[in-house]
Design a protein around this motif. Sequence first.
Motif, PDB file in Angstrom:
ATOM      1  N   UNK A 508      47.237  58.662  39.609  1.00  0.00           N
ATOM      2  CA  UNK A 508      46.917  57.985  40.875  1.00  0.00           C
ATOM      3  C   UNK A 508      45.464  57.518  40.968  1.00  0.00           C
ATOM      4  N   UNK A 509      44.542  58.268  40.373  1.00  0.00           N
ATOM      5  CA  UNK A 509      43.131  57.858  40.410  1.00  0.00           C
ATOM      6  C   UNK A 509      42.945  56.508  39.725  1.00  0.00           C
ATOM      7  N   UNK A 510      43.607  56.333  38.585  1.00  0.00           N
ATOM      8  CA  UNK A 510      43.481  55.083  37.835  1.00  0.00           C
ATOM      9  C   UNK A 510      44.092  53.920  38.609  1.00  0.00           C
ATOM     10  N   UNK A 511      45.255  54.160  39.213  1.00  0.00           N
ATOM     11  CA  UNK A 511      45.929  53.106  39.986  1.00  0.00           C
ATOM     12  C   UNK A 511      45.073  52.686  41.173  1.00  0.00           C
ATOM     13  N   UNK A 512      44.517  53.658  41.875  1.00  0.00           N
ATOM     14  CA  UNK A 512      43.677  53.326  43.036  1.00  0.00           C
ATOM     15  C   UNK A 512      42.433  52.555  42.605  1.00  0.00           C
ATOM     16  N   UNK A 513      41.922  52.892  41.425  1.00  0.00           N
ATOM     17  CA  UNK A 513      40.750  52.169  40.928  1.00  0.00           C
ATOM     18  C   UNK A 513      41.111  50.715  40.609  1.00  0.00           C
ATOM     19  N   UNK A 514      42.240  50.490  39.970  1.00  0.00           N
ATOM     20  CA  UNK A 514      42.645  49.120  39.629  1.00  0.00           C
ATOM     21  C   UNK A 514      42.847  48.265  40.876  1.00  0.00           C
ATOM     22  N   UNK A 515      43.240  48.893  41.959  1.00  0.00           N
ATOM     23  CA  UNK A 515      43.451  48.140  43.203  1.00  0.00           C
ATOM     24  C   UNK A 515      42.133  47.598  43.774  1.00  0.00           C
ATOM     25  N   UNK A 516      41.008  48.117  43.284  1.00  0.00           N
ATOM     26  CA  UNK A 516      39.702  47.616  43.741  1.00  0.00           C
ATOM     27  C   UNK A 516      39.341  46.286  43.085  1.00  0.00           C
ATOM     28  N   UNK A 517      40.061  45.910  42.021  1.00  0.00           N
ATOM     29  CA  UNK A 517      39.766  44.661  41.323  1.00  0.00           C
ATOM     30  C   UNK A 517      40.207  43.486  42.207  1.00  0.00           C
ATOM     31  N   UNK A 518      39.270  42.598  42.506  1.00  0.00           N
ATOM     32  CA  UNK A 518      39.586  41.435  43.340  1.00  0.00           C
ATOM     33  C   UNK A 518      39.784  40.212  42.449  1.00  0.00           C
ATOM     34  N   UNK A 519      40.919  39.505  42.653  1.00  0.00           N
ATOM     35  CA  UNK A 519      41.248  38.332  41.833  1.00  0.00           C
ATOM     36  C   UNK A 519      41.035  37.055  42.632  1.00  0.00           C
ATOM     37  N   UNK A 520      40.378  36.086  41.995  1.00  0.00           N
ATOM     38  CA  UNK A 520      40.205  34.748  42.573  1.00  0.00           C
ATOM     39  C   UNK A 520      40.694  33.753  41.530  1.00  0.00           C
ATOM     40  N   UNK A 521      41.611  32.873  41.919  1.00  0.00           N
ATOM     41  CA  UNK A 521      42.182  31.910  40.976  1.00  0.00           C
ATOM     42  C   UNK A 521      41.631  30.516  41.233  1.00  0.00           C
ATOM     43  N   UNK A 522      41.080  29.915  40.210  1.00  0.00           N
ATOM     44  CA  UNK A 522      40.600  28.540  40.300  1.00  0.00           C
ATOM     45  C   UNK A 522      41.723  27.612  39.816  1.00  0.00           C
ATOM     46  N   UNK A 523      42.710  27.411  40.689  1.00  0.00           N
ATOM     47  CA  UNK A 523      43.858  26.539  40.396  1.00  0.00           C
ATOM     48  C   UNK A 523      44.115  25.661  41.606  1.00  0.00           C
ATOM     49  N   UNK A 524      43.784  24.376  41.477  1.00  0.00           N
ATOM     50  CA  UNK A 524      43.871  23.493  42.641  1.00  0.00           C
ATOM     51  C   UNK A 524      45.304  23.211  43.062  1.00  0.00           C
ATOM     52  N   UNK A 525      46.274  23.559  42.219  1.00  0.00           N
ATOM     53  CA  UNK A 525      47.665  23.311  42.579  1.00  0.00           C
ATOM     54  C   UNK A 525      48.190  24.345  43.571  1.00  0.00           C
ATOM     55  N   UNK A 526      47.441  25.416  43.765  1.00  0.00           N
ATOM     56  CA  UNK A 526      47.809  26.430  44.757  1.00  0.00           C
ATOM     57  C   UNK A 526      46.885  26.295  45.968  1.00  0.00           C
ATOM     58  N   UNK A 527      47.485  25.989  47.136  1.00  0.00           N
ATOM     59  CA  UNK A 527      46.710  25.678  48.342  1.00  0.00           C
ATOM     60  C   UNK A 527      45.767  26.808  48.734  1.00  0.00           C
ATOM     61  N   UNK A 528      46.210  28.052  48.500  1.00  0.00           N
ATOM     62  CA  UNK A 528      45.379  29.187  48.912  1.00  0.00           C
ATOM     63  C   UNK A 528      44.079  29.273  48.114  1.00  0.00           C
TER      64      UNK A 528
END
Length: 821
Positions: A508-528
């Motif tokens: 669980x410690x490892x899983x909770x740590x991975x959840x801290x990783x923030x993803x940003x996608x540079x893909x103009x085809x996705x409106x978000x």
Amino acid sequence: MLLTREGDVFAYYRIKSKSIPIQNKKVVESYKKDWKRFFEEISPYEDYHLRMYPQNLRLSERFEDLSYHLSNDSEDVGKYYLDETENILNARLGKMTKNDFIVGIKLKNEMIKLDADIKENAFNIFSNVTDKLVNLMGWEQNVPISFFNQFKELEETLFSMVSTVNGVRLDEDELIYINRYDFVRGLEHDVSEEMESGSVDAITNTKINPSYTASLKLESDQDEGFVSFVVIDEFPHNMAESDLFFEAQSLPFEVEVNVKAQVENKSKTKLNAGMKSRELNESSKEQLMSEGDIDDSITDSGGVLRNLQNELKDNDTFLNNWLAAITVTGKTKKECLVKAKQVKRFFRQLNIVSHVPVADQLNLFYRLLPGEKLDITSRSWLQKTTQDGISENLFAVNSDIGNKIGFFIGWVDRFNEHESLESAKMTSRNPILHHPFLANQNIKGSKKRSPHVLITGDTGNGKSYLAKLLYIFMSFLNVSSTYIDPKKEFRKWINKAINDSVVRRDYPLFVEHLKKFKFITLDHEQKENWGALDPVTFLPASQAKELIQDIFSQVYDFKGKDDVHTAFLRSITEVTQRREKGEQVGSLHIIEIMQSSNEIPVKKAGDFLYEVVADSILKLCVHDGTNGSLSLNDRISIIEIENIDLPKATDPIETYTSSQLKSNAIMMALGKFCELFGTKDKEENTAVFIDEAWMITASQQGKKVEKSMKRIGRSFNNALYFISQSTKDAIREEENETGNFGVAFAFDEENERSDILKWMNMEDTKENQEVLESMYQGQCLMKDMYGRSGKITVENLFEEWDGALETVNKSEVAYAEEKYL
């Protein structure tokens, strides 16, 4: 210094070992020549002792020091994995050790008495007779300080010689432990405890039981175990590349190596050589008369003897008699003797013959103690060589690489070939630790001052795997880090680990740590994703204005259109001011202001820019501020890039397509973000990983991004991890800008092997080319901040990480392929 019961004084020194790739023949030969000169210099001192012994690696202390660098929000998970690393390594290797190298040299009384008058000499002779009488009767006598003072000047002279081979004096506690070590080798003991509470009287506080065949049993107040000595009987005739000390480190268990040497008087050597020469001549004549031919053994011996006689004409050349022994230990007699047999087999492959004496074990134990000399009774197992021969043993050379403090990333690989990657991991006892922020801190001995790291190699060899492993370790530290992932694979593997029910349950410690990783996608085809790189939203107003101009200049030519350009600049100022006041605006509002202008040229320019931006990649940089953008304050972020069309670096700007011009604009924004990320706070450590970096440096703008990141690295504590397929660009830039990368990892790339070897400070030889060719996926060459290079095997110790680190999906048929022999 060490005083023996016979009245001899030995000076003992620690030799700081040197890491040399054994395949670099020129460097190795130069090293041996240095030691040959040293052995020539100390010849007048007659007796000396070379020792390599396994010293506790103190892994728990190293990891405890590293734990102070963990981030507050990752302290629990970081400490957990440091503890797990220690547990796994100790379970695999037993006690973790590193080799220490010691040299002891006898200080001769005769050298001190040269200027003494007749009266003093007479007194000294009387004192020596008295000493011998006292020793003979088993008595002890107090030694005055004046006795040691007379050796001070002689030791100073000797120390200046030892310094040329990187030697330092041992202090009293260290010398006590070196003497105590022989009695506790292989037994549980605490080194610092033995130093602090040890005394000269307690050195021999161990029971030695010699009643066992080919071994001795040692019993201390804390533990018991067995020890066996394996003596070297025969080397190849010319001793070339025997490398005794270096090769012994390849054994899969800890060993000790001792060489006790004594310089022979030259007149005695010449006398014996003359007698031997006459003997060989007589044998040759007899064989020639009786058989008509001479045995090769006699011919060879004659050649060796003539060579020795020629060498003895040099004043600095002396014959050395020496005894070499490998010491192994075990908890049981069986374990000890199994190791001894392994030593014999190992050296047999190197054409070195060794034996495990049955009846001489106790004699060898005492003969190899510090301060003991070879004497007239030491005739068994003796080698007779000049200083050249002893220098071939390659004393005080290791294959260390990496940092002394850091996370475990793999193993030093001292062999050219293995049956499998697993074999490469299991046959090494040399772990590699890596710390990302030491190269720029002026560490003593460091040859690099850059925190940047280069990872190169062909697709599929393991460079992305290593980069992700390093990034996860980086995320434990008090470091803000960004990983630029053009392949969008990191998110997939991290989600795989998070969604694995077994991983969630057991780690669980490892899983909770991975959840801290923030993803940003540079893909103009996705409106978000629109506006993720909008300068208005992620930059201060003063810096946003300049970047906005650069971005729009890629798709609109303002030259000769002063009215339009002025209106454009005013629109930028208005929008950035509104943003500062808290209004939700973005770069798109700049266009809208121009579109609403009463001036026709300005309105037309606004309409043009609107159409250029619509449904294009520029949506990433030009939006209305309603979506989230890249944040300079995210501690762990991964930026994905998709659907981007970059020109080659060699393409002239006038040939850029509309799509490439827009992609260039995106790279400007990304480069500015990376630059700001690394310079936001001089007191904060930051790191930027750029995977598949060739996609960025293929354009001129991308090259500017890279150079900007390298420039700010040292002054702002920012590390750039540059992951690319080619080493050539790095070599060219290194020649122009000294010290761009403090650490480098080079996976094999068939067409660049010569460039890789050059970059790694390794000789471009057939042997080194074969080293690269024979590497498995997950093996590479590493060059650390101390300038040391070597072959390594990358390993992740934690099975729960595999899902987050995988870069290839294995099919069922692939597993089936491995199933059958």
